[in-house]
Write a protein that holds these residues in place. Structure first.
Motif, PDB file in Angstrom:
ATOM      1  N   ILE A 239       0.857  -1.183   0.000  1.00 62.15           N
ATOM      2  CA  ILE A 239       0.000   0.000   0.000  1.00 62.15           C
ATOM      3  C   ILE A 239       0.896   1.237   0.000  1.00 62.15           C
ATOM      4  O   ILE A 239       1.839   1.335   0.796  1.00 62.15           O
ATOM      5  CB  ILE A 239      -0.898   0.038   1.252  1.00 62.15           C
ATOM      6  CG1 ILE A 239      -1.776  -1.206   1.328  1.00 62.15           C
ATOM      7  CG2 ILE A 239      -1.757   1.300   1.269  1.00 62.15           C
ATOM      8  CD1 ILE A 239      -2.504  -1.348   2.658  1.00 62.15           C
ATOM      9  N   SER A 240       0.600   2.184  -0.864  1.00 63.83           N
ATOM     10  CA  SER A 240       1.379   3.415  -0.913  1.00 63.83           C
ATOM     11  C   SER A 240       1.260   4.193   0.395  1.00 63.83           C
ATOM     12  O   SER A 240       0.171   4.336   0.959  1.00 63.83           O
ATOM     13  CB  SER A 240       0.893   4.301  -2.065  1.00 63.83           C
ATOM     14  OG  SER A 240       1.554   5.542  -2.047  1.00 63.83           O
ATOM     15  N   LEU A 241       2.400   4.704   0.854  1.00 63.82           N
ATOM     16  CA  LEU A 241       2.422   5.560   2.046  1.00 63.82           C
ATOM     17  C   LEU A 241       2.400   7.040   1.678  1.00 63.82           C
ATOM     18  O   LEU A 241       2.448   7.900   2.567  1.00 63.82           O
ATOM     19  CB  LEU A 241       3.665   5.254   2.893  1.00 63.82           C
ATOM     20  CG  LEU A 241       3.774   3.826   3.437  1.00 63.82           C
ATOM     21  CD1 LEU A 241       5.053   3.669   4.255  1.00 63.82           C
ATOM     22  CD2 LEU A 241       2.558   3.468   4.273  1.00 63.82           C
ATOM     23  N   HIS A 242       2.354   7.319   0.390  1.00 60.58           N
ATOM     24  CA  HIS A 242       2.317   8.686  -0.113  1.00 60.58           C
ATOM     25  C   HIS A 242       3.384   9.560   0.533  1.00 60.58           C
ATOM     26  O   HIS A 242       4.568   9.302   0.381  1.00 60.58           O
ATOM     27  CB  HIS A 242       0.900   9.258   0.038  1.00 60.58           C
ATOM     28  CG  HIS A 242      -0.063   8.656  -0.942  1.00 60.58           C
ATOM     29  ND1 HIS A 242      -1.292   8.171  -0.586  1.00 60.58           N
ATOM     30  CD2 HIS A 242       0.054   8.402  -2.265  1.00 60.58           C
ATOM     31  CE1 HIS A 242      -1.915   7.669  -1.648  1.00 60.58           C
ATOM     32  NE2 HIS A 242      -1.110   7.803  -2.679  1.00 60.58           N
ATOM     33  N   GLU A 243       2.983  10.576   1.288  1.00 63.16           N
ATOM     34  CA  GLU A 243       3.971  11.510   1.860  1.00 63.16           C
ATOM     35  C   GLU A 243       4.457  11.060   3.235  1.00 63.16           C
ATOM     36  O   GLU A 243       5.056  11.848   3.974  1.00 63.16           O
ATOM     37  CB  GLU A 243       3.352  12.912   1.955  1.00 63.16           C
ATOM     38  CG  GLU A 243       2.853  13.470   0.630  1.00 63.16           C
ATOM     39  CD  GLU A 243       3.956  13.640  -0.391  1.00 63.16           C
ATOM     40  OE1 GLU A 243       5.095  13.932   0.030  1.00 63.16           O
ATOM     41  OE2 GLU A 243       3.686  13.483  -1.597  1.00 63.16           O
ATOM     42  N   ASN A 244       4.203   9.813   3.591  1.00 67.03           N
ATOM     43  CA  ASN A 244       4.632   9.260   4.887  1.00 67.03           C
ATOM     44  C   ASN A 244       4.045  10.021   6.077  1.00 67.03           C
ATOM     45  O   ASN A 244       4.656  10.114   7.144  1.00 67.03           O
ATOM     46  CB  ASN A 244       6.164   9.247   4.992  1.00 67.03           C
ATOM     47  CG  ASN A 244       6.804   8.397   3.909  1.00 67.03           C
ATOM     48  OD1 ASN A 244       6.463   7.232   3.755  1.00 67.03           O
ATOM     49  ND2 ASN A 244       7.710   8.992   3.151  1.00 67.03           N
ATOM     50  N   LYS A 245       2.842  10.548   5.895  1.00 67.48           N
ATOM     51  CA  LYS A 245       2.168  11.288   6.967  1.00 67.48           C
ATOM     52  C   LYS A 245       1.001  10.502   7.569  1.00 67.48           C
ATOM     53  O   LYS A 245       0.369  10.960   8.520  1.00 67.48           O
ATOM     54  CB  LYS A 245       1.665  12.632   6.441  1.00 67.48           C
ATOM     55  CG  LYS A 245       2.776  13.570   5.991  1.00 67.48           C
ATOM     56  CD  LYS A 245       2.215  14.874   5.437  1.00 67.48           C
ATOM     57  CE  LYS A 245       3.336  15.810   4.980  1.00 67.48           C
ATOM     58  NZ  LYS A 245       2.800  17.083   4.411  1.00 67.48           N
ATOM     59  N   GLY A 246       0.708   9.335   7.002  1.00 64.92           N
ATOM     60  CA  GLY A 246      -0.410   8.553   7.503  1.00 64.92           C
ATOM     61  C   GLY A 246      -0.008   7.628   8.637  1.00 64.92           C
ATOM     62  O   GLY A 246       1.127   7.646   9.114  1.00 64.92           O
ATOM     63  N   GLU A 247      -0.964   6.793   9.054  1.00 69.22           N
ATOM     64  CA  GLU A 247      -0.741   5.853  10.152  1.00 69.22           C
ATOM     65  C   GLU A 247      -0.806   4.431   9.625  1.00 69.22           C
ATOM     66  O   GLU A 247      -1.716   4.065   8.867  1.00 69.22           O
ATOM     67  CB  GLU A 247      -1.802   6.029  11.241  1.00 69.22           C
ATOM     68  CG  GLU A 247      -1.617   5.091  12.423  1.00 69.22           C
ATOM     69  CD  GLU A 247      -2.809   5.082  13.368  1.00 69.22           C
ATOM     70  OE1 GLU A 247      -2.646   4.624  14.519  1.00 69.22           O
ATOM     71  OE2 GLU A 247      -3.903   5.508  12.950  1.00 69.22           O
ATOM     72  N   VAL A 248       0.151   3.606  10.042  1.00 74.22           N
ATOM     73  CA  VAL A 248       0.224   2.207   9.631  1.00 74.22           C
ATOM     74  C   VAL A 248      -0.123   1.309  10.811  1.00 74.22           C
ATOM     75  O   VAL A 248       0.309   1.567  11.944  1.00 74.22           O
ATOM     76  CB  VAL A 248       1.635   1.866   9.102  1.00 74.22           C
ATOM     77  CG1 VAL A 248       1.815   0.361   8.950  1.00 74.22           C
ATOM     78  CG2 VAL A 248       1.884   2.568   7.771  1.00 74.22           C
ATOM     79  N   LYS A 249      -0.904   0.258  10.546  1.00 74.26           N
ATOM     80  CA  LYS A 249      -1.143  -0.787  11.544  1.00 74.26           C
ATOM     81  C   LYS A 249      -0.855  -2.133  10.902  1.00 74.26           C
ATOM     82  O   LYS A 249      -1.303  -2.396   9.779  1.00 74.26           O
ATOM     83  CB  LYS A 249      -2.579  -0.747  12.064  1.00 74.26           C
ATOM     84  CG  LYS A 249      -2.811   0.280  13.143  1.00 74.26           C
ATOM     85  CD  LYS A 249      -4.148   0.057  13.848  1.00 74.26           C
ATOM     86  CE  LYS A 249      -4.336   1.060  14.976  1.00 74.26           C
ATOM     87  NZ  LYS A 249      -5.623   0.839  15.696  1.00 74.26           N
ATOM     88  N   ILE A 250      -0.119  -2.972  11.610  1.00 72.67           N
ATOM     89  CA  ILE A 250       0.254  -4.300  11.115  1.00 72.67           C
ATOM     90  C   ILE A 250      -0.252  -5.339  12.096  1.00 72.67           C
ATOM     91  O   ILE A 250       0.108  -5.321  13.273  1.00 72.67           O
ATOM     92  CB  ILE A 250       1.785  -4.406  10.960  1.00 72.67           C
ATOM     93  CG1 ILE A 250       2.261  -3.473   9.842  1.00 72.67           C
ATOM     94  CG2 ILE A 250       2.208  -5.841  10.682  1.00 72.67           C
ATOM     95  CD1 ILE A 250       3.772  -3.371   9.724  1.00 72.67           C
ATOM     96  N   ASN A 251      -1.118  -6.231  11.625  1.00 74.37           N
ATOM     97  CA  ASN A 251      -1.644  -7.297  12.473  1.00 74.37           C
ATOM     98  C   ASN A 251      -1.331  -8.634  11.800  1.00 74.37           C
ATOM     99  O   ASN A 251      -2.144  -9.169  11.034  1.00 74.37           O
ATOM    100  CB  ASN A 251      -3.149  -7.136  12.683  1.00 74.37           C
ATOM    101  CG  ASN A 251      -3.684  -8.046  13.780  1.00 74.37           C
ATOM    102  OD1 ASN A 251      -3.291  -9.210  13.880  1.00 74.37           O
ATOM    103  ND2 ASN A 251      -4.587  -7.534  14.593  1.00 74.37           N
TER     104      ASN A 251
END
Length: 399
Positions: free
Chosen positions: A289-301
């Motif tokens: 999944i693109s993180l674009h400008e790296n300003k979003g939030e990631v969750k890994i389960n």
């Protein structure tokens, strides 16, 4: 004088007709069981021997399904994978309460008018916008790019796109928008990048994976394919759209990749069925999944097999996610790059027999489907549970 020969012939004709009528009116019951603790509305299918046994002695086109105990018939769709005119898979939408069963009656009566779906799934090749392939249902829409779009970039011509990433079109209507948005874009270029009341396309893919694009992770780099080179439309709806994309050999492993992509009515997730043919054994298969400008939030389960990114675009929340069997996952992490559109949340897998299935999709706050990131996480959790606990179908025939 009684003509006993004539009477016998009439009785024989009547008896034969009765046998034929009974055979043609054969019915069956389908039970759909939900083992989870929430209600589910999903597209279920009947194929293989159960379908052959169900239809035996009858005409496919006469088959009808209704909710047991009612006169309400449901929408059906036949899938003909080999295009020989005979349905290989029968689809219908089942509604099942939590920890419950839903029963359906099957009858063969071609005089009953089949109901039509108010909403639909749809996909097609789009030559009027170079050569996109686009697909949608009542909740979401996607597209990816073909060889002409690639060639335009390589030849430094306008309107080109070089990526095997998956683009998102943010809908806020349950109606089909693909044909309308492309038609309006022909008249006024850039039309679908502006929200005219039905949604728009603000999602930047570039060389990133978009939501659901693939690659091979090796030596801290992601090798990816270029645009698809050919397509095959298998079904367009109303309950499921299915198509295949093929890619030219890529990476040092010369991977020949085929993606069968399907999207069901009512689902936020496209299903990706990947088949890989490589010159030598690949070390892994990644999706991301693109993180674009790296300003979003990631969750890994990793335990439940869902991976998500949440971001704000034009002040509105967008949640993207990937769901798959957690047993296939070897690693997952954010690959952050300073280069534009090179950052991705990557899910590294070990395909079995060079095949992999995963689901990739999104939900947009403005569509009304979710209100916030918590809602998106809940939807991902439900998708992972549904993948691990498919609806169980039982068919019982009656004469």
């Amino acid at each position: 004088m009684i003509n006993y020969n004539l009477m016998f012939r009439c009785l024989l004709v009547f008896f034969s007709f009765s046998i034929l009528a009974n055979a043609q009116n054969k019915s069956a019951k389908i039970s759909v069981k939900n083992n989870l603790n929430f209600s589910r509305t999903e597209i279920v299918s009947v194929s293989g021997k159960p379908l052959l046994d169900l239809v035996k002695g009858n005409k496919q086109q006469d088959l009808r399904i209704k909710k047991a105990g009612t006169s309400e018939f449901v929408v059906l769709q036949w899938i003909d994978y080999n295009q020989d005119g005979i349905g290989d898979e029968l689809l219908f939408q089942a509604e099942v309460l939590a920890k419950a069963k839903a029963n359906y009656d099957v009858v063969f009566d071609g005089t009953i008018t089949l109901p039509e779906s108010k909403s639909t799934t749809y996909s097609r090749f789009v030559p009027e916008r170079t050569d996109d392939y686009a697909w949608e249902n009542d909740k979401v829409a996607f597209r990816t790019y073909g060889p002409d779009a690639q060639k335009r970039v390589e030849e430094k011509r306008p309107d080109g796109t070089l990526t095997s990433g998956i683009d998102l079109w943010l809908k806020r209507t349950d109606k089909s928008i693909i044909n309308k948005w492309y038609a309006e874009n022909v008249k006024k270029p850039g039309y679908y990048h502006i929200d005219h009341g039905e949604g728009y396309d603000p999602y930047q893919v570039g060389p990133s994976r978009g939501t659901g694009g693939s690659g091979i992770w090796e030596n801290n780099e992601l090798a990816v394919s270029k645009n698809f080179v050919s397509y095959k439309t298998i079904a367009t709806g109303p309950l499921r759209t299915i198509f295949e994309l093929t890619y030219a050999p890529w990476s040092s492993y010369e991977v020949k990749e085929t993606k069968r992509i399907s999207l069901d009515l009512g689902s936020n997730f496209s299903k990706f069925e990947i088949t890989i043919d490589a010159k030598k054994q690949i070390p892994n298969y990644a999706t991301g999944i693109s993180l674009h400008e790296n300003k979003g939030e990631v969750k890994i389960n990793k335990k439940e097999g869902w991976f998500r990114h949440g971001e704000t675009i034009d002040g509105v929340f967008l949640g993207e996610g990937i769901v798959l069997n957690p047993k296939l996952v070897t690693d997952a992490f954010s690959n952050v790059s300073k280069i534009k559109d090179r950052s991705d949340l990557l899910v590294i897998t070990k395909p079995k027999e060079n095949k992999l299935i995963y689901y990739a999709g999104f939900a947009w706050q403005k569509s009304g489907q979710i209100a916030n990131a918590t809602d998106w996480d809940t939807l991902l959790q439900k998708q992972s549970k549904m993948l691990a606990n498919p609806l169980k179908i039982t068919i019982k025939g009656n004469k």
